[in-house]
Write an enzyme that holds these catalytic residues in place. Sequence first.
Site, short mmCIF file in Angstrom:
data_model
loop_
_atom_site.label_atom_id
_atom_site.label_comp_id
_atom_site.label_asym_id
_atom_site.label_seq_id
_atom_site.Cartn_x
_atom_site.Cartn_y
_atom_site.Cartn_z
N ASN A 25 0.86 -1.18 0.00
CA ASN A 25 0.00 0.00 0.00
C ASN A 25 0.90 1.24 0.00
O ASN A 25 2.13 1.14 0.04
CB ASN A 25 -0.98 -0.02 1.18
N MET A 26 0.30 2.40 -0.04
CA MET A 26 1.10 3.61 -0.20
C MET A 26 2.03 3.83 0.99
O MET A 26 3.19 4.25 0.83
CB MET A 26 0.18 4.82 -0.39
N ASP A 36 -5.59 -8.28 1.94
CA ASP A 36 -5.74 -9.72 1.72
C ASP A 36 -6.61 -9.98 0.50
O ASP A 36 -6.33 -10.88 -0.30
CB ASP A 36 -6.38 -10.38 2.94
#
Length: 476
Positions: free
Chosen positions: A195-196, A264
């Site tokens: 993620n970022m 997930d």
Amino acid sequence: MKVSLPAFEKARVLVVGDVMLDRYWVGPTGRISPEAPVPVVKINQVEDRPGGAANVALNIATLGGQVQLAGLVGQDDTAVALTLGVQTLGVEPQWLSIADKPTITKLRVLSRNQQLIRLDFEEAFDKADSVRLLKQSEALLDSVDVVVLSDYAKGAIDQPRDFIALARSKGVMVLVDPKGSDFGRYHGASLITPNMSEFEAVVGTVTSEADLLEKARGLLKEHHFDAILVTRSEKGMTLVTANAPELHIPTVAREVYDVTGAGDTVISALATSLAAGADLPQACAIANTAAGVVVGKLGTSTVSRIELIEALALHHGESGFGVVSEDQLAYALEQAKLRGERVVMTNGCFDILHAGHVSYLKQAKALGDRLIVAVNDDASVKRLKGEGRPVNQVDRRMAVLAGLASVDWVVPFSEDTPQRIIARLLPDLLVKGGDYKIEDIAGGAEVIAAGGQVQVLGFEDGISTTAIIQNIMANQ
């Protein structure tokens, strides 16, 4: 991008990583505690859900993929609960049990759809435990197409480079949901999905789109990744590969209830799609849509194939009526059957639409809730009817048919008979006009074998496209 779901049942995936139990205590709050300024929750519901790598495996199984799961657990009641949780969807876990460590548990207290507190019960596993787990998992590589390494920095995935290299040498793709500031641990992976926040923890603050791409390509080169998919919350996803332009996929806009397990869901949908034969851009679009579904649920959740079909249809314009592609119709048909609608199908050239056609299609529609009309394309009409036909090109023929109140979907086909497309769509009722015998109707055997019906309807006497053409030519 038009998105088509692959045959998920063909997917063979191994998930290795940090497994945990997500436990939920749920109840109403009606007062503040006299002991401290905190709400009092009267617990009336307790629920256990597999989390971490176990949630990845359940997502794959829910989509229809074949999945094996390997992870570290303790020798405790929580491990038993986790085992039962994954077995409910047919996942047989390959646990490595560690006697002196507890199974990781995350306890969340919820009230009024809000999380009030989370309590973690865990101890980091030893490096030796990770080595044993990865060594144990090597024996499973020959039976899968894709491996997912689900790393929550709890100790299951410590130094996986040799495992990744072995998997790649066997032609197995390795997808990594990474953790920590050292992506070099995953050297040689096919794809990583930070993620970022995780991305910036490694490369530093991203100041612009160009900066993101430059830093992502730097990681590709440094660590020999094939691709990086950066998940960016409300900005969607950005896929960066070494030999193709970047791909930005916008977020699927919807109300967000809970981001628990969204990562997930992304990697499980990616893995299942790729293992089933989807290309990388398609797999990313499917994963993006799946994430949009799961954040609309409370707590650790999975996404079913039907939910994914509905979301793809909604956000990729593939659930409408009228003239559609075959893939679009397949989505729409699944939705219709889910709603309990009876689907009727017929086919023909429909070169010059006349009153007989209109009457016939009205009869066909009356036999069900939805009517599909499959139309011969121009080349097949010419083969069947000869030179000078069709009079009207297929786009015009389909547009006129789609304008009839009795017709829900119009789809073209290129073969001389519609047997293939009928066998794919399998309507509840297949109808044909004229004096056909049921056993001679193309696609009829497949429909009957699937539990459907075949019916012959009469045409209005004295009206045909050929007669109309002959009459026009005679009066010229």
